[in-house]
Design a protein around this motif. Structure first.
Motif, mmCIF file in Angstrom:
data_model
loop_
_atom_site.group_PDB
_atom_site.id
_atom_site.type_symbol
_atom_site.label_atom_id
_atom_site.label_comp_id
_atom_site.label_asym_id
_atom_site.label_seq_id
_atom_site.Cartn_x
_atom_site.Cartn_y
_atom_site.Cartn_z
ATOM 1 N N SER A 58 -16.339 -30.170 25.161
ATOM 2 C CA SER A 58 -14.885 -30.042 25.008
ATOM 3 C C SER A 58 -14.535 -29.730 23.561
ATOM 4 O O SER A 58 -13.705 -28.857 23.275
ATOM 5 N N ILE A 59 -15.179 -30.437 22.633
ATOM 6 C CA ILE A 59 -14.918 -30.251 21.206
ATOM 7 C C ILE A 59 -15.445 -28.911 20.720
ATOM 8 O O ILE A 59 -14.769 -28.192 19.968
ATOM 9 N N ILE A 60 -16.638 -28.549 21.154
ATOM 10 C CA ILE A 60 -17.261 -27.320 20.643
ATOM 11 C C ILE A 60 -16.485 -26.085 21.095
ATOM 12 O O ILE A 60 -16.401 -25.089 20.361
ATOM 13 N N ILE A 61 -15.884 -26.127 22.273
ATOM 14 C CA ILE A 61 -15.072 -24.992 22.742
ATOM 15 C C ILE A 61 -13.875 -24.784 21.817
ATOM 16 O O ILE A 61 -13.545 -23.648 21.448
ATOM 17 N N ILE A 62 -13.223 -25.875 21.427
ATOM 18 C CA ILE A 62 -12.078 -25.781 20.510
ATOM 19 C C ILE A 62 -12.517 -25.260 19.146
ATOM 20 O O ILE A 62 -11.868 -24.397 18.544
ATOM 21 N N LEU A 63 -13.648 -25.772 18.642
ATOM 22 C CA LEU A 63 -14.140 -25.334 17.337
ATOM 23 C C LEU A 63 -14.536 -23.858 17.348
ATOM 24 O O LEU A 63 -14.287 -23.137 16.379
ATOM 25 N N TYR A 64 -15.134 -23.425 18.448
ATOM 26 C CA TYR A 64 -15.472 -22.003 18.577
ATOM 27 C C TYR A 64 -14.204 -21.158 18.590
ATOM 28 O O TYR A 64 -14.152 -20.069 17.995
ATOM 29 N N ALA A 65 -13.181 -21.639 19.285
ATOM 30 C CA ALA A 65 -11.918 -20.897 19.367
ATOM 31 C C ALA A 65 -11.250 -20.778 17.997
ATOM 32 O O ALA A 65 -10.623 -19.759 17.681
ATOM 33 N N LEU A 66 -11.405 -21.815 17.170
ATOM 34 C CA LEU A 66 -10.790 -21.829 15.838
ATOM 35 C C LEU A 66 -11.653 -21.145 14.785
ATOM 36 O O LEU A 66 -11.190 -20.939 13.656
ATOM 37 N N TYR A 67 -12.885 -20.780 15.145
ATOM 38 C CA TYR A 67 -13.822 -20.345 14.103
ATOM 39 C C TYR A 67 -13.354 -19.147 13.269
ATOM 40 O O TYR A 67 -13.532 -19.162 12.042
ATOM 41 N N PRO A 68 -12.792 -18.080 13.843
ATOM 42 C CA PRO A 68 -12.351 -16.961 12.992
ATOM 43 C C PRO A 68 -11.426 -17.420 11.858
ATOM 44 O O PRO A 68 -11.540 -16.935 10.726
ATOM 45 N N PHE A 81 -6.381 -42.029 20.600
ATOM 46 C CA PHE A 81 -7.481 -42.375 19.693
ATOM 47 C C PHE A 81 -8.698 -42.857 20.470
ATOM 48 O O PHE A 81 -9.828 -42.434 20.211
ATOM 49 N N GLU A 82 -8.470 -43.756 21.406
ATOM 50 C CA GLU A 82 -9.587 -44.284 22.202
ATOM 51 C C GLU A 82 -10.277 -43.176 22.996
ATOM 52 O O GLU A 82 -11.482 -43.234 23.227
ATOM 53 N N ASN A 83 -9.511 -42.165 23.393
ATOM 54 C CA ASN A 83 -10.073 -41.050 24.149
ATOM 55 C C ASN A 83 -10.841 -40.070 23.266
ATOM 56 O O ASN A 83 -11.897 -39.569 23.650
ATOM 57 N N TRP A 84 -10.315 -39.813 22.071
ATOM 58 C CA TRP A 84 -10.780 -38.674 21.273
ATOM 59 C C TRP A 84 -11.622 -39.020 20.057
ATOM 60 O O TRP A 84 -12.238 -38.137 19.477
ATOM 61 N N GLU A 85 -11.659 -40.290 19.652
ATOM 62 C CA GLU A 85 -12.292 -40.599 18.363
ATOM 63 C C GLU A 85 -13.749 -40.171 18.294
ATOM 64 O O GLU A 85 -14.254 -39.822 17.229
ATOM 65 N N ILE A 86 -14.446 -40.161 19.427
ATOM 66 C CA ILE A 86 -15.854 -39.772 19.448
ATOM 67 C C ILE A 86 -16.049 -38.331 18.964
ATOM 68 O O ILE A 86 -17.120 -37.982 18.444
ATOM 69 N N GLY A 87 -15.004 -37.492 19.114
ATOM 70 C CA GLY A 87 -15.134 -36.100 18.717
ATOM 71 C C GLY A 87 -14.496 -35.735 17.391
ATOM 72 O O GLY A 87 -15.003 -34.882 16.656
ATOM 73 N N ILE A 88 -13.371 -36.397 17.051
ATOM 74 C CA ILE A 88 -12.603 -35.986 15.873
ATOM 75 C C ILE A 88 -13.434 -36.081 14.594
ATOM 76 O O ILE A 88 -13.468 -35.142 13.789
ATOM 77 N N LEU A 89 -14.120 -37.208 14.404
ATOM 78 C CA LEU A 89 -14.869 -37.396 13.159
ATOM 79 C C LEU A 89 -16.227 -36.706 13.157
ATOM 80 O O LEU A 89 -16.996 -36.866 12.215
ATOM 81 N N ARG A 90 -16.525 -35.954 14.207
ATOM 82 C CA ARG A 90 -17.733 -35.121 14.187
ATOM 83 C C ARG A 90 -17.413 -33.738 13.617
ATOM 84 O O ARG A 90 -18.313 -33.034 13.143
ATOM 85 N N THR A 91 -16.130 -33.345 13.652
ATOM 86 C CA THR A 91 -15.758 -31.994 13.232
ATOM 87 C C THR A 91 -16.075 -31.690 11.763
ATOM 88 O O THR A 91 -16.414 -30.536 11.454
ATOM 89 N N PRO A 92 -15.979 -32.643 10.830
ATOM 90 C CA PRO A 92 -16.336 -32.305 9.441
ATOM 91 C C PRO A 92 -17.760 -31.785 9.285
ATOM 92 O O PRO A 92 -18.018 -30.964 8.401
ATOM 93 N N MET A 93 -18.681 -32.216 10.134
ATOM 94 C CA MET A 93 -20.046 -31.704 10.042
ATOM 95 C C MET A 93 -20.131 -30.253 10.513
ATOM 96 O O MET A 93 -20.925 -29.474 9.995
#
Length: 351
Positions: A144-154, A190-202
């Motif tokens: 779910s997270i990687i799809i959003i990051l790919y979409a934002l990549y450009p 937060f309880e739903n998403w925290e597992i993904g949000i703080l992975r994005t900086p990497m």
């Protein structure tokens, strides 16, 4: 003398391009770390495999490391891909055919087996992984997270290309700021998403690092090994001394793996090319080649099928070994099918 000089230079000079050269090995290591983490082998008990218990326990305790390495390498890979062809439409098309076919195949089968409700909208919500955002379903949160990051990549690429380290800093501030906002104002989210949000900086770090890797920037090998080892040792000591604090705070638990992942990538890519272990490298590269599919499948489809069809004693180490073998076989088949789909979709049609 010339050959000896070249050999010595490899020992003394580290080229960041080695990260790209070791990419499959690093993905393979990450896949194995994640398999051990998700296998829950620590619940099996020490007597069955005492000689390996301590090693497996360390890997299990640092299992989150695998996801951060995945994200850094994904960011580097996207930089290479987008730099080669900056056509946004083509970029989205290639990312979509790489990620969506295996994801929808696995999620469709998984939720067909596990869902008790016959609601079509719930099923569609689950197989598209939207349920991560709406219900906090963590089964396929990474995708779910990687799809959003790919979409934002450009946009990310343009920002980092133009502002370099300041662009990276801005992205980190935005992701941590969003984390704090959700924590303070929307605890349900937060309880739903925290597992993904703080992975994005990497992921953002990988996007920034990609340019340096592609340009082949060099550093002294002893310095890279020393700093990387210090980062890894520092995180391990911190985890040991403040284990109770880390368990109580999501933020610390996620952030503490950042330097560990960075240190591991640099240390492995600096040391591995110098080691005469071709068979181990080949095996790790093999797992790396199918790492996306292994991560997608493991502890999901094979486990559910085994529970539905067979009586399974999870107290046996052989159960987890069988699950891993089944996952690798399914990963190979899944990649073959999806490669055929990709070839069909990306091959220009004859007029």
């Amino acid at each position: 003398m010339a050959e000896k000089s070249i050999k010595n230079s490899k020992w003394l000079t580290y080229n960041l391009g080695q990260i790209s050269e070791c990419r499959d090995v690093l993905f393979g290591i990450s896949a194995i770390i994640l398999v051990i983490f998700h296998s829950r082998l620590m619940k099996v008990g020490r007597p069955q495999f005492a000689f390996m218990y301590d090693i497996i326990k360390v890997i299990h305790d640092y299992g989150n490391l695998g996801v951060d390495i995945f994200l850094i390498l994904s960011g580097i890979g996207l930089y290479y891909s987008f730099s080669k062809n900056g056509n946004i439409r083509e970029f989205y098309k290639r990312r979509a055919v790489r990620v969506l076919p295996p994801l929808f195949i696995v999620t469709s089968l998984y939720y067909s087996i596990t869902m008790t409700s016959g609601n079509v909208f719930d099923y569609l919500e689950n197989i598209t992984t939207l349920s991560f955002f709406t219900k906090g379903d963590w089964a396929f949160w990474y995708f779910s997270i990687i799809i959003i990051l790919y979409a934002l990549y450009p946009f990310i690429h343009k920002l980092i290309e133009r502002y370099r380290i300041f662009g990276l800093a801005l992205l980190w501030v935005l992701s941590i700021g969003f984390y704090c906002y959700v924590f303070l104002r929307h605890r349900g989210w937060f309880e739903n998403w925290e597992i993904g949000i703080l992975r994005t900086p990497m992921f953002f770090f990988g996007c920034w690092l990609g340019k340096l890797v592609k340009e082949g920037k060099t550093l002294p090998t002893p310095l890279v090994v020393l700093v990387s080892s210090a980062l890894i040792a520092g995180v391990c000591v911190f985890n040991h001394c403040f284990a109770g604090l880390i368990e109580k705070h999501y933020f610390i638990e996620r952030v503490v793996f950042w330097p560990l992942a960075i240190g591991m990538i640099f240390l492995v890519s600096a040391v591995l090319p110098l080691l005469p272990i071709p068979r181990i490298k080949k095996l790790l590269s093999f797992f790396g080649l199918y790492s996306f599919e292994i991560y997608l499948l493991f502890n999901r489809l094979p486990k559910e099928v085994a529970q539905k069809i067979f009586y399974v004693d999870k107290g046996l180490v052989c159960y987890y070994f069988a699950m891993f073998v089944a996952t690798v076989v399914l990963a190979i088949l899944l990649k073959m099918v999806c490669d055929s789909i990709t070839k069909f979709l990306l091959t220009p049609k004859k007029k």
